[in-house]
Design a protein around this motif. Sequence first.
Motif, PDB file in Angstrom:
ATOM      1  N   MET A 136       0.818  -1.106  -0.025  1.00 39.97           N
ATOM      2  CA  MET A 136       0.014   0.039  -0.067  1.00 39.97           C
ATOM      3  C   MET A 136       1.026   1.236  -0.048  1.00 39.97           C
ATOM      4  O   MET A 136       1.597   1.461   0.919  1.00 39.97           O
ATOM      5  CB  MET A 136      -0.929   0.031   1.223  1.00 39.97           C
ATOM      6  N   THR A 137       0.694   2.083  -1.029  1.00 36.96           N
ATOM      7  CA  THR A 137       1.389   3.365  -1.037  1.00 36.96           C
ATOM      8  C   THR A 137       0.685   4.693  -1.000  1.00 36.96           C
ATOM      9  O   THR A 137       1.180   5.630  -1.102  1.00 36.96           O
ATOM     10  CB  THR A 137       2.165   3.400  -2.353  1.00 36.96           C
ATOM     11  N   ASP A 138      -0.719   4.420  -0.817  1.00 41.39           N
ATOM     12  CA  ASP A 138      -1.408   5.645  -0.739  1.00 41.39           C
ATOM     13  C   ASP A 138      -2.027   5.710   0.754  1.00 41.39           C
ATOM     14  O   ASP A 138      -2.553   4.873   1.385  1.00 41.39           O
ATOM     15  CB  ASP A 138      -2.405   5.468  -2.037  1.00 41.39           C
ATOM     16  N   LEU A 139      -2.286   6.922   0.823  1.00 40.35           N
ATOM     17  CA  LEU A 139      -3.103   7.372   2.069  1.00 40.35           C
ATOM     18  C   LEU A 139      -3.866   8.355   2.035  1.00 40.35           C
ATOM     19  O   LEU A 139      -3.683   9.446   1.163  1.00 40.35           O
ATOM     20  CB  LEU A 139      -2.102   7.836   3.135  1.00 40.35           C
ATOM     21  N   VAL A 140      -5.247   8.313   2.379  1.00 42.95           N
ATOM     22  CA  VAL A 140      -6.091   9.164   2.410  1.00 42.95           C
ATOM     23  C   VAL A 140      -6.214   9.926   3.773  1.00 42.95           C
ATOM     24  O   VAL A 140      -6.685   9.090   4.716  1.00 42.95           O
ATOM     25  CB  VAL A 140      -7.570   8.710   1.841  1.00 42.95           C
ATOM     26  N   VAL A 141      -6.232  11.279   3.893  1.00 41.59           N
ATOM     27  CA  VAL A 141      -6.437  11.857   4.976  1.00 41.59           C
ATOM     28  C   VAL A 141      -7.480  12.968   5.035  1.00 41.59           C
ATOM     29  O   VAL A 141      -7.643  13.747   3.739  1.00 41.59           O
ATOM     30  CB  VAL A 141      -5.187  12.656   5.538  1.00 41.59           C
ATOM     31  N   TYR A 142      -8.410  12.993   5.831  1.00 40.53           N
ATOM     32  CA  TYR A 142      -9.506  13.928   5.788  1.00 40.53           C
ATOM     33  C   TYR A 142     -10.125  14.348   7.011  1.00 40.53           C
ATOM     34  O   TYR A 142      -9.780  13.811   8.120  1.00 40.53           O
ATOM     35  CB  TYR A 142     -10.740  13.052   4.830  1.00 40.53           C
ATOM     36  N   TYR A 143     -10.781  15.436   6.864  1.00 42.38           N
ATOM     37  CA  TYR A 143     -11.614  16.009   7.863  1.00 42.38           C
ATOM     38  C   TYR A 143     -12.926  16.310   7.426  1.00 42.38           C
ATOM     39  O   TYR A 143     -12.967  16.833   6.328  1.00 42.38           O
ATOM     40  CB  TYR A 143     -10.975  17.482   8.313  1.00 42.38           C
ATOM     41  N   SER A 144     -13.863  16.021   8.184  1.00 42.33           N
ATOM     42  CA  SER A 144     -15.206  16.109   7.648  1.00 42.33           C
ATOM     43  C   SER A 144     -16.193  16.388   8.799  1.00 42.33           C
ATOM     44  O   SER A 144     -16.379  15.843  10.041  1.00 42.33           O
ATOM     45  CB  SER A 144     -15.908  14.792   7.228  1.00 42.33           C
ATOM     46  N   ARG A 145     -16.912  17.675   8.701  1.00 39.61           N
ATOM     47  CA  ARG A 145     -17.849  18.036   9.991  1.00 39.61           C
ATOM     48  C   ARG A 145     -19.351  17.380   9.588  1.00 39.61           C
ATOM     49  O   ARG A 145     -19.731  17.003  10.803  1.00 39.61           O
ATOM     50  CB  ARG A 145     -17.902  19.533   9.943  1.00 39.61           C
ATOM     51  N   THR A 146     -19.747  17.259   8.331  1.00 41.52           N
ATOM     52  CA  THR A 146     -21.035  16.654   8.281  1.00 41.52           C
ATOM     53  C   THR A 146     -20.895  15.314   7.611  1.00 41.52           C
ATOM     54  O   THR A 146     -22.093  14.955   7.100  1.00 41.52           O
ATOM     55  CB  THR A 146     -21.765  17.661   7.445  1.00 41.52           C
ATOM     56  N   GLN A 147     -19.790  14.544   7.458  1.00 43.15           N
ATOM     57  CA  GLN A 147     -19.599  13.214   7.021  1.00 43.15           C
ATOM     58  C   GLN A 147     -19.537  13.343   5.492  1.00 43.15           C
ATOM     59  O   GLN A 147     -19.768  12.315   4.853  1.00 43.15           O
ATOM     60  CB  GLN A 147     -20.712  12.481   7.634  1.00 43.15           C
ATOM     61  N   GLN A 148     -19.962  14.655   4.670  1.00 38.36           N
ATOM     62  CA  GLN A 148     -19.902  14.515   3.314  1.00 38.36           C
ATOM     63  C   GLN A 148     -18.618  14.265   2.742  1.00 38.36           C
ATOM     64  O   GLN A 148     -18.224  13.498   1.729  1.00 38.36           O
ATOM     65  CB  GLN A 148     -20.606  16.027   2.767  1.00 38.36           C
ATOM     66  N   THR A 149     -17.563  14.968   3.476  1.00 35.99           N
ATOM     67  CA  THR A 149     -16.220  14.752   2.964  1.00 35.99           C
ATOM     68  C   THR A 149     -15.792  13.483   3.399  1.00 35.99           C
ATOM     69  O   THR A 149     -14.815  12.740   2.637  1.00 35.99           O
ATOM     70  CB  THR A 149     -15.098  15.768   3.460  1.00 35.99           C
ATOM     71  N   GLU A 150     -16.406  12.799   4.285  1.00 35.51           N
ATOM     72  CA  GLU A 150     -15.953  11.283   4.909  1.00 35.51           C
ATOM     73  C   GLU A 150     -16.335  10.462   3.602  1.00 35.51           C
ATOM     74  O   GLU A 150     -15.746   9.328   3.308  1.00 35.51           O
ATOM     75  CB  GLU A 150     -16.586  10.988   5.884  1.00 35.51           C
ATOM     76  N   ILE A 151     -17.625  10.646   3.088  1.00 30.48           N
ATOM     77  CA  ILE A 151     -17.783   9.806   1.979  1.00 30.48           C
ATOM     78  C   ILE A 151     -17.068   9.886   0.790  1.00 30.48           C
ATOM     79  O   ILE A 151     -16.784   8.596   0.265  1.00 30.48           O
ATOM     80  CB  ILE A 151     -19.410  10.252   1.666  1.00 30.48           C
ATOM     81  N   VAL A 152     -16.717  11.141   0.485  1.00 32.05           N
ATOM     82  CA  VAL A 152     -15.538  10.923  -0.728  1.00 32.05           C
ATOM     83  C   VAL A 152     -14.255  10.401  -0.277  1.00 32.05           C
ATOM     84  O   VAL A 152     -13.838   9.690  -1.021  1.00 32.05           O
ATOM     85  CB  VAL A 152     -15.433  12.731  -1.310  1.00 32.05           C
ATOM     86  N   ALA A 153     -13.868  10.642   0.970  1.00 34.71           N
ATOM     87  CA  ALA A 153     -12.501  10.113   1.460  1.00 34.71           C
ATOM     88  C   ALA A 153     -12.672   8.676   1.293  1.00 34.71           C
ATOM     89  O   ALA A 153     -11.632   7.735   0.890  1.00 34.71           O
ATOM     90  CB  ALA A 153     -12.219  10.462   2.612  1.00 34.71           C
ATOM     91  N   GLN A 154     -13.861   8.158   1.937  1.00 33.27           N
ATOM     92  CA  GLN A 154     -14.057   6.272   1.794  1.00 33.27           C
ATOM     93  C   GLN A 154     -14.101   6.025   0.594  1.00 33.27           C
ATOM     94  O   GLN A 154     -13.333   4.937   0.340  1.00 33.27           O
ATOM     95  CB  GLN A 154     -15.265   6.188   2.604  1.00 33.27           C
ATOM     96  N   THR A 155     -14.532   6.735  -0.560  1.00 34.32           N
ATOM     97  CA  THR A 155     -14.529   6.151  -1.867  1.00 34.32           C
ATOM     98  C   THR A 155     -13.228   6.211  -2.491  1.00 34.32           C
ATOM     99  O   THR A 155     -12.871   5.198  -3.074  1.00 34.32           O
ATOM    100  CB  THR A 155     -15.404   7.037  -2.572  1.00 34.32           C
ATOM    101  N   ILE A 156     -12.651   7.309  -2.414  1.00 31.42           N
ATOM    102  CA  ILE A 156     -11.237   7.302  -2.623  1.00 31.42           C
ATOM    103  C   ILE A 156     -10.382   6.005  -2.365  1.00 31.42           C
ATOM    104  O   ILE A 156      -9.520   5.310  -2.664  1.00 31.42           O
ATOM    105  CB  ILE A 156     -10.557   8.754  -2.428  1.00 31.42           C
ATOM    106  N   SER A 157     -10.645   5.936  -0.750  1.00 32.71           N
ATOM    107  CA  SER A 157      -9.831   4.861  -0.305  1.00 32.71           C
ATOM    108  C   SER A 157     -10.033   3.616  -0.688  1.00 32.71           C
ATOM    109  O   SER A 157      -9.232   2.595  -0.814  1.00 32.71           O
ATOM    110  CB  SER A 157     -10.110   5.168   1.258  1.00 32.71           C
TER     111      SER A 157
END
Length: 105
Positions: free
Chosen positions: A1-22
Motif C-alpha cells: 500500500m503506497t497511498d494514504l487518504v487523510v480527511y476532515y469532515s464536519r458533516t460526513q460529506q467529505t468522509e463519504i468522498v474520502a472513503q470512496t477514494i480509499s
Amino acid sequence: MTDLVVYYSRTQQTEIVAQTISDELGAKLIEVKDQKNRDGSIMYMKAAVDAMRNADTDIKYDDVNLADYETIYIGGPVWASKPTPAVRKFIAENDFTDCNVITFA
C-alpha cells in the motif's frame, strides 16, 4: 500500500468522498478530528470565521509516518473560501518531502 487518504469532515460529506477514494485505491484512511466543537449552525458560523482568520485549532489523528506513502490525498470542506483550520493544521504539522500530494474538497 503506497497511498494514504487523510480527511476532515464536519458533516460526513467529505468522509463519504474520502472513503470512496480509499476504497478505489486500496489506500489507508485516516480521519483528522478537530477538538473544537463545530456542531450546529452557530458553531458552523464561528468555524467559518476561524477559517477566514486562519485561526489555529487542536487536532487529533492516528499516528502515521508519511514517508511510508508515495501519494497522500488530503481532503476537507471549504469554509468561507478557505480550507478548514483542521486541514491547515494537519498540513502544517507534517513533512511532505518526497510525497505526491493530491487535495480534494
